[in-house]
Motif scaffolding. Structure first.
Motif, short mmCIF file in Angstrom:
data_model
loop_
_atom_site.label_atom_id
_atom_site.label_comp_id
_atom_site.label_asym_id
_atom_site.label_seq_id
_atom_site.Cartn_x
_atom_site.Cartn_y
_atom_site.Cartn_z
N MET A 54 -5.61 6.54 0.69
CA MET A 54 -4.24 6.55 1.21
C MET A 54 -3.77 7.97 1.49
O MET A 54 -3.13 8.23 2.52
N SER A 55 -4.08 8.88 0.60
CA SER A 55 -3.59 10.26 0.75
C SER A 55 -4.24 10.99 1.91
O SER A 55 -3.73 12.02 2.36
N GLN A 56 -5.35 10.47 2.43
CA GLN A 56 -6.07 11.14 3.51
C GLN A 56 -5.60 10.71 4.90
O GLN A 56 -6.02 11.32 5.90
N SER A 57 -4.73 9.73 4.99
CA SER A 57 -4.26 9.28 6.31
C SER A 57 -3.40 10.38 6.95
O SER A 57 -2.79 11.21 6.26
N ASP A 58 -3.33 10.37 8.26
CA ASP A 58 -2.54 11.37 8.98
C ASP A 58 -1.07 11.30 8.58
O ASP A 58 -0.40 12.33 8.43
N ILE A 59 -0.57 10.07 8.40
CA ILE A 59 0.84 9.92 8.03
C ILE A 59 1.09 10.48 6.65
O ILE A 59 2.05 11.23 6.43
N ALA A 60 0.22 10.14 5.70
CA ALA A 60 0.40 10.64 4.33
C ALA A 60 0.33 12.15 4.28
O ALA A 60 1.08 12.79 3.54
N GLN A 61 -0.53 12.74 5.08
CA GLN A 61 -0.65 14.20 5.08
C GLN A 61 0.59 14.85 5.67
O GLN A 61 1.03 15.91 5.20
N LYS A 62 1.18 14.24 6.69
CA LYS A 62 2.43 14.76 7.24
C LYS A 62 3.56 14.66 6.22
O LYS A 62 4.32 15.60 6.01
N VAL A 63 3.65 13.50 5.57
CA VAL A 63 4.67 13.30 4.56
C VAL A 63 4.52 14.30 3.41
O VAL A 63 5.49 14.88 2.93
N ASP A 77 0.83 -1.20 0.00
CA ASP A 77 0.00 0.00 0.00
C ASP A 77 0.87 1.25 0.00
O ASP A 77 0.62 2.20 -0.76
N ILE A 78 1.89 1.26 0.84
CA ILE A 78 2.80 2.41 0.91
C ILE A 78 3.55 2.55 -0.41
O ILE A 78 3.64 3.65 -0.98
N TYR A 79 4.10 1.45 -0.88
CA TYR A 79 4.95 1.47 -2.07
C TYR A 79 4.18 1.98 -3.29
O TYR A 79 4.63 2.90 -4.00
N VAL A 80 3.02 1.40 -3.56
CA VAL A 80 2.27 1.76 -4.76
C VAL A 80 1.76 3.20 -4.67
O VAL A 80 1.73 3.92 -5.67
N HIS A 81 1.36 3.61 -3.47
CA HIS A 81 0.88 4.99 -3.32
C HIS A 81 1.94 5.99 -3.76
O HIS A 81 1.62 6.97 -4.47
N GLU A 96 -9.73 5.40 -6.14
CA GLU A 96 -10.42 5.52 -4.85
C GLU A 96 -9.50 5.10 -3.70
O GLU A 96 -9.45 5.76 -2.66
N TRP A 97 -8.78 3.99 -3.91
CA TRP A 97 -7.82 3.54 -2.89
C TRP A 97 -6.72 4.57 -2.71
O TRP A 97 -6.32 4.89 -1.58
N ASN A 98 -6.21 5.13 -3.80
CA ASN A 98 -5.13 6.11 -3.73
C ASN A 98 -5.58 7.36 -2.96
O ASN A 98 -4.83 7.93 -2.17
#
Length: 225
Positions: free
Chosen positions: A191-200, A155-159, A186-188
């Motif tokens: 993924m972008s809405q997670s707290d970690i993704a937003q910090k990154v 999930d992390i890699y493909v995102h 939709e999956w992507n």
């Protein structure tokens, strides 16, 4: 403490950073760009990212680093227990890298220079991406995660592979590549809405001015030769 070397504009750097944050591991970041002597001291071929372990060992290549992190800090797993299922996760990661990320990278110089890639290059990239689309359509489950019920390294890699596809292949080819894989967009987005993704992402945006300054300096240096 682990040290992550590289820069936040790099999708490979962000793959490792996301994994470290997801596993709640303490680490520090060392901003360093490709092509520097400092990077060569921690990465044998001068690629981003690299890490320095608690023992002072340096490692490079994102997939190698991710495997090291998983094996050394297994408390919050990013791979299934079954060897077969772990291999399936790595298969998705490898195919996304070879048939999505790498061909899209061929278009980076044209995007940065504000020019259109030659038709022959576009066609070659399109052919490789088509192979990736076919394969990922067969492999991705999105139920709810890319490899099934468990959130995994895939999930992390493909995102973060998709960030390169969207930024370079989609713009140069005028093609919504992710839309060719039902469920991927939709999956992507999820993924972008997670707290970690937003910090990154916030860190990436903050790093972009320095990165673009570095890119311009490299282009100017090459033109002056």
């Amino acid at each position: 403490m682990l040290t992550l070397h590289g820069f936040a504009a790099s999708n490979y750097y962000n793959i490792v950073k996301y994994a470290l944050l997801y596993k709640e591991l303490p680490f520090q970041e060392n901003l360093i760009f490709a092509g520097s002597d400092e990077l060569l001291r921690v990465s044998p071929v001068g690629k981003v990212p690299a890490i320095t372990t608690d023992e002072g060992v340096t490692l490079s290549e994102s997939s190698v680093i991710c495997d090291f992190i998983e094996e050394t800090y297994p408390a919050i797993p990013l791979y299934p227990e079954s060897a077969t299922e772990r291999a399936a996760v790595r298969q998705i990661m490898k195919i996304s890298e070879l048939y999505f990320e790498l061909p899209s990278r061929r278009l980076i110089p044209y995007v940065f220079s504000g020019t259109n890639a030659p038709d022959a290059v576009k066609e070659e990239v399109r052919q490789v991406l088509t192979r990736g689309i076919t394969a990922l359509n067969r492999l991705c489950q999105f139920s709810p995660w890319i490899a099934g019920e468990q959130f995994t390294m895939a999930d992390i890699y493909v995102h973060y592979v998709n960030t390169i596809v969207n930024a370079f292949a989609a713009t140069q080819l005028d093609w919504d590549v992710l839309a060719e894989i039902p469920g991927m967009k939709e999956w992507n987005d999820k993924m972008s809405q997670s707290d970690i993704a937003q910090k990154v992402e916030a860190d990436r945006l903050a790093n972009m001015p320095k990165f673009m300054q570095h890119v311009k300096a490299q282009i100017q240096a090459a033109q002056s030769k």
